[in-house]
Scaffold this motif. Structure first.
Motif, PDB file in Angstrom:
ATOM      1  N   ALA A  24       0.821  -1.208   0.000  1.00 42.78           N
ATOM      2  CA  ALA A  24       0.000   0.000   0.000  1.00 42.78           C
ATOM      3  C   ALA A  24       0.858   1.262   0.000  1.00 42.78           C
ATOM      4  CB  ALA A  24      -0.941   0.003   1.206  1.00 42.78           C
ATOM      5  N   VAL A  25       1.867   1.303   0.861  1.00 45.41           N
ATOM      6  CA  VAL A  25       2.691   2.508   0.992  1.00 45.41           C
ATOM      7  C   VAL A  25       3.514   2.754  -0.269  1.00 45.41           C
ATOM      8  CG1 VAL A  25       4.613   3.539   2.278  1.00 45.41           C
ATOM      9  CG2 VAL A  25       2.690   2.490   3.502  1.00 45.41           C
ATOM     10  N   ARG A  26       4.160   1.724  -0.784  1.00 47.86           N
ATOM     11  CA  ARG A  26       4.941   1.914  -2.021  1.00 47.86           C
ATOM     12  C   ARG A  26       4.037   2.215  -3.204  1.00 47.86           C
ATOM     13  NH1 ARG A  26      10.330   0.441  -2.531  1.00 47.86           N
ATOM     14  NH2 ARG A  26      10.106   1.513  -4.526  1.00 47.86           N
ATOM     15  N   GLY A  27       2.864   1.590  -3.259  1.00 43.34           N
ATOM     16  CA  GLY A  27       1.930   1.896  -4.335  1.00 43.34           C
ATOM     17  C   GLY A  27       1.518   3.353  -4.317  1.00 43.34           C
ATOM     18  N   TYR A  43      -5.188   3.881  -2.568  1.00 40.25           N
ATOM     19  CA  TYR A  43      -4.482   3.362  -1.399  1.00 40.25           C
ATOM     20  C   TYR A  43      -4.867   4.087  -0.112  1.00 40.25           C
ATOM     21  CZ  TYR A  43      -1.599   1.043  -4.854  1.00 40.25           C
ATOM     22  OH  TYR A  43      -1.157   0.259  -5.895  1.00 40.25           O
ATOM     23  N   LEU A  44      -5.720   5.110  -0.213  1.00 42.95           N
ATOM     24  CA  LEU A  44      -6.098   5.909   0.949  1.00 42.95           C
ATOM     25  C   LEU A  44      -7.476   5.508   1.449  1.00 42.95           C
ATOM     26  CD1 LEU A  44      -4.934   9.427  -0.289  1.00 42.95           C
ATOM     27  CD2 LEU A  44      -3.634   7.738   1.034  1.00 42.95           C
ATOM     28  N   GLY A  45      -7.591   5.369   2.768  1.00 42.15           N
ATOM     29  CA  GLY A  45      -8.854   4.974   3.373  1.00 42.15           C
ATOM     30  C   GLY A  45      -9.669   6.175   3.813  1.00 42.15           C
ATOM     31  N   GLU A  46     -10.804   5.878   4.417  1.00 44.13           N
ATOM     32  CA  GLU A  46     -11.672   6.879   5.053  1.00 44.13           C
ATOM     33  C   GLU A  46     -11.954   6.385   6.459  1.00 44.13           C
ATOM     34  OE1 GLU A  46     -12.763   9.818   4.126  1.00 44.13           O
ATOM     35  OE2 GLU A  46     -11.999   9.768   2.081  1.00 44.13           O
ATOM     36  N   VAL A 116      -5.217  -0.142   4.028  1.00 42.65           N
ATOM     37  CA  VAL A 116      -5.254   1.165   3.379  1.00 42.65           C
ATOM     38  C   VAL A 116      -4.697   2.224   4.331  1.00 42.65           C
ATOM     39  CG1 VAL A 116      -7.135   0.636   1.780  1.00 42.65           C
ATOM     40  CG2 VAL A 116      -7.663   1.558   4.040  1.00 42.65           C
ATOM     41  N   ILE A 117      -4.156   3.266   3.752  1.00 41.86           N
ATOM     42  CA  ILE A 117      -3.511   4.332   4.518  1.00 41.86           C
ATOM     43  C   ILE A 117      -4.587   5.249   5.111  1.00 41.86           C
ATOM     44  CG2 ILE A 117      -1.964   6.318   4.367  1.00 41.86           C
ATOM     45  CD1 ILE A 117      -0.708   4.791   1.880  1.00 41.86           C
TER      46      ILE A 117
END
Length: 138
Positions: A24-27, A43-46, A116-117
């Motif tokens: 997730a982070v590298r993507g 890759y970002l969450g809510e 997810v981030i």
């Protein structure tokens, strides 16, 4: 496994692991520095929170809105270190810019939930950017 696929969509990664975190982070990192806001958003969450010395955003839309301007001044990125845990990661890298700031050493800390981030904290020395502050802050 490609970095254009969000971490949560790979059925082989069903629990939080350092490998899932890395994916997730590298993507996100690679999509961001390509200027691909759509891929980065995957890759970002809510909920999501971004904080840097100049900008704070409480949602991914606000965070990604600044991406085109930022990427337009970046001439290169050199990854120095990457550390991954089950639900957090830290990247240290040099951002080369076409600004008077030149090369900026940066640390970026990520928190994840479900692959997810959910938060990013960016840390860097603001001194080289002070003369450009009026163009940076929203």
């Amino acid at each position: 496994m490609t970095t254009d696929t969000p971490a949560g969509t790979d059925s082989a990664m069903t629990t939080d692991t350092p490998e899932r975190t890395r994916h997730a982070v590298r993507g996100y990192h690679e999509a961001r520095f390509r200027g691909d806001a759509t891929a980065a958003a995957a890759y970002l969450g809510e909920p999501f929170r971004f904080q840097s010395p100049f900008i704070t955003s409480d949602d991914r839309t606000g965070h990604l809105a600044t991406l085109p301007g930022f990427v337009s001044i970046v001439t290169g990125v050199d990854l120095i270190s990457e550390l991954y845990g089950e639900a957090e990661a830290t990247l240290v890298y040099d951002v080369h810019t076409a600004t008077p700031a030149g090369t900026q050493r940066t640390a970026e800390h990520f928190r994840l939930d479900g692959g997810v981030i959910t938060s990013i904290t960016l840390v860097f020395d603001t001194a080289p950017w002070q003369s450009m502050r009026e163009w940076i802050e929203p």
